[in-house]
Design a protein around this motif. Structure first.
Motif, short mmCIF file in Angstrom:
data_model
loop_
_atom_site.label_atom_id
_atom_site.label_comp_id
_atom_site.label_asym_id
_atom_site.label_seq_id
_atom_site.Cartn_x
_atom_site.Cartn_y
_atom_site.Cartn_z
N LEU A 1 0.83 -1.20 0.00
CA LEU A 1 0.00 0.00 0.00
C LEU A 1 0.87 1.26 0.00
N LEU A 2 1.88 1.30 0.84
CA LEU A 2 2.71 2.50 0.91
C LEU A 2 3.65 2.59 -0.28
N ALA A 3 4.12 1.47 -0.78
CA ALA A 3 4.97 1.51 -1.97
C ALA A 3 4.20 2.05 -3.17
N TRP A 4 2.96 1.60 -3.36
CA TRP A 4 2.13 2.09 -4.46
C TRP A 4 1.60 3.50 -4.17
N GLY A 5 1.44 3.80 -2.90
CA GLY A 5 0.83 5.08 -2.52
C GLY A 5 1.60 6.30 -2.98
N ARG A 6 2.90 6.17 -3.12
CA ARG A 6 3.70 7.35 -3.52
C ARG A 6 3.29 7.84 -4.91
N ASP A 7 3.21 6.93 -5.86
CA ASP A 7 2.84 7.34 -7.22
C ASP A 7 1.37 7.75 -7.29
N ILE A 8 0.52 7.09 -6.53
CA ILE A 8 -0.89 7.47 -6.52
C ILE A 8 -1.04 8.89 -6.00
N ALA A 9 -0.34 9.20 -4.91
CA ALA A 9 -0.39 10.56 -4.35
C ALA A 9 0.08 11.58 -5.36
N ALA A 10 1.15 11.26 -6.09
CA ALA A 10 1.67 12.19 -7.09
C ALA A 10 0.66 12.40 -8.23
N ALA A 11 -0.04 11.32 -8.61
CA ALA A 11 -0.98 11.41 -9.72
C ALA A 11 -2.19 12.27 -9.41
#
Length: 438
Positions: A417-427
């Motif tokens: 969740l946190l590994a994927w969350g970085r790019d999701i937050a940026a998007a």
């Protein structure tokens, strides 16, 4: 606005490398506190805070004069919700109950942060015993609005730039909701992933320790220290995302739903596959069960304290304790078993839908006006009931106040969740004002 959130990750890297001095950093944060906290009221007052922190920072710098030996949170000031016990400090828990009847041994979570080189900035205001009786804290985005609760002070302190990391807790929505209201990142891990020892209990079945930061990378750094058995995940391929639909989503306001739609559109534009996932048709039953469970366990947690100091409890908290006393033993046993079964059901539905993560509003809408009401945690309740990990990232604004996108993973998949969350937050970072159709 009094917002000035500072990302944890680059700050931690700079402190460890010797590019920032812990003592100079303390002066910067102490200046910020002096400048804004009379208005925001995020921190429990502490005479001599600056002097104490400068002394502790200097001792830390002397202990770790070689950058190669510095721990991962070297010199990072951390706000601590005032239901976490810290050695040398009273625990007030937002209550009039005598501190001697509350304060116990130091929280495991606090000790892990201190052992990792963090500095205890101070206690942050909380609603009484992490329920609904409000704290004095205001939302740094607009002082006329609530910062949410119960981790009111922790969310506001990070959002206002008084510290880059703060501890909170969530029994229904007390990390994810205030993080969304204040426009920062909130992370609630899987149930029991962060030890709860040394935290004033509300509900042993539903209490979670969580964090507030300005960045997902910072949340991951903190989680790697706080969570048991942390193994960093390689983000790998982009996750398939599922927007939750059905009666659960109907609980949000038009603005809350518009925020998720705007986030989903931004993610689709960034190349993510976004699907619709119908689930939680029985959300009312889930809500009712969680309410009964938490009320009963609050009554059990405070039975001795309430018997001796009941007159010191607020009417709001006393009423919930009274409700909890009316929940039968068989009902409580059934509710606990149902919560565990619900966790499996959420994971099964995620797999059936062919998605990796679920998206939903982090709160029904933006922060309500006034500070007598901390807002409704209803959008967080099922994920807390299931004990699955949840993350909120800023995603748009409504009425010139922040909205949050809540991202949920199956139980135990906190690292992904946190590994994927970085790019999701940026998007979704550039999602602006949302159109709620009004």
């Amino acid at each position: 606005m009094l917002t000035d959130p500072q990302p944890l990750e680059p700050l931690a890297v700079a402190l460890r490398a010797g590019e920032r001095s812990p003592t100079a950093l303390i002066d910067d944060y102490a200046d910020r506190i002096d400048s804004v906290d009379d208005d925001v009221a995020a921190l429990v007052p502490e005479p001599g805070r600056r002097t104490r922190l400068r002394r502790e920072a200097a001792a830390l710098a002397s202990q770790y004069d070689d950058p190669a030996t510095r721990p991962p949170l070297f010199g990072v000031p951390v706000g601590v919700k005032d239901i976490f016990h810290v050695d040398g400090y009273r625990t007030l828990a937002g209550s009039s109950v005598p501190p001697a009847a509350i304060t116990e041994t130091e929280s495991t979570a606090v000790r892990r942060l201190l052992d990792a080189g963090a500095l205890h900035l101070g206690k942050t205001h909380t609603t009484e015993f992490a329920y609904f009786e409000p704290a004095p804290t205001r939302n740094p985005n607009d002082l006329a609005h609530t910062p949410g609760g119960s981790s009111s002070g922790s969310a506001a302190a990070v959002a206002a730039g008084m510290c880059p990391l703060a501890l909170g807790s969530q029994t229904v929505g007390s990390v994810i909701r205030p993080a969304a209201f204040c426009g920062i990142v909130g992370f609630k891990p899987s149930y029991d992933r962060i030890p709860r020892e040394g935290v004033v209990p509300f509900s042993t079945t539903a209490d979670h320790v969580g964090t507030f930061t300005a960045d997902v990378a910072g949340a991951a750094r903190a989680a790697s220290i706080l969570c048991d058995g942390w193994v960093p995940a390689d983000p790998g391929d982009r996750p398939v995302l599922g927007v939750v639909e059905g009666p659960y989503l109907d609980q949000a306001t038009p603005a809350g739903r518009a925020g998720v739609e705007a986030g989903a559109d931004a993610l689709a534009d960034a190349g993510y596959e976004v699907r619709r996932v119908s689930m939680l048709d029985d959300i009312k039953a889930v809500n009712d069960r969680h309410d009964d469970l938490t009320a009963a366990e609050l009554a059990l947690s405070h039975a001795e304290r309430f018997a001796e100091h009941g007159d010191d409890f607020s009417e709001t908290t006393a009423e919930l304790i009274d409700i909890g006393r009316g929940v039968g033993v068989d009902e409580l046993v059934d509710a606990r078993a149902a919560a565990r079964a619900f966790r499996d059901r959420v994971g099964d539905r995620i797999r059936e839908a062919g998605v990796d993560l679920l998206l939903s509003p982090a709160a029904p809408g933006p922060a309500p006006e006034g500070i007598d009401d901390t807002g409704d945690p209803i959008m967080n309740l099922p994920w807390t009931h299931a004990g699955v990990p949840a993350l909120t990232v800023p995603c748009g604004r409504a009425d010139d106040l922040p909205l949050g996108l809540q991202i949920v993973a199956p139980f135990g998949e906190d690292e992904s969740l946190l590994a994927w969350g970085r790019d999701i937050a940026a998007a979704v970072a550039d999602v602006g004002a949302v159109d709620d159709g009004a």
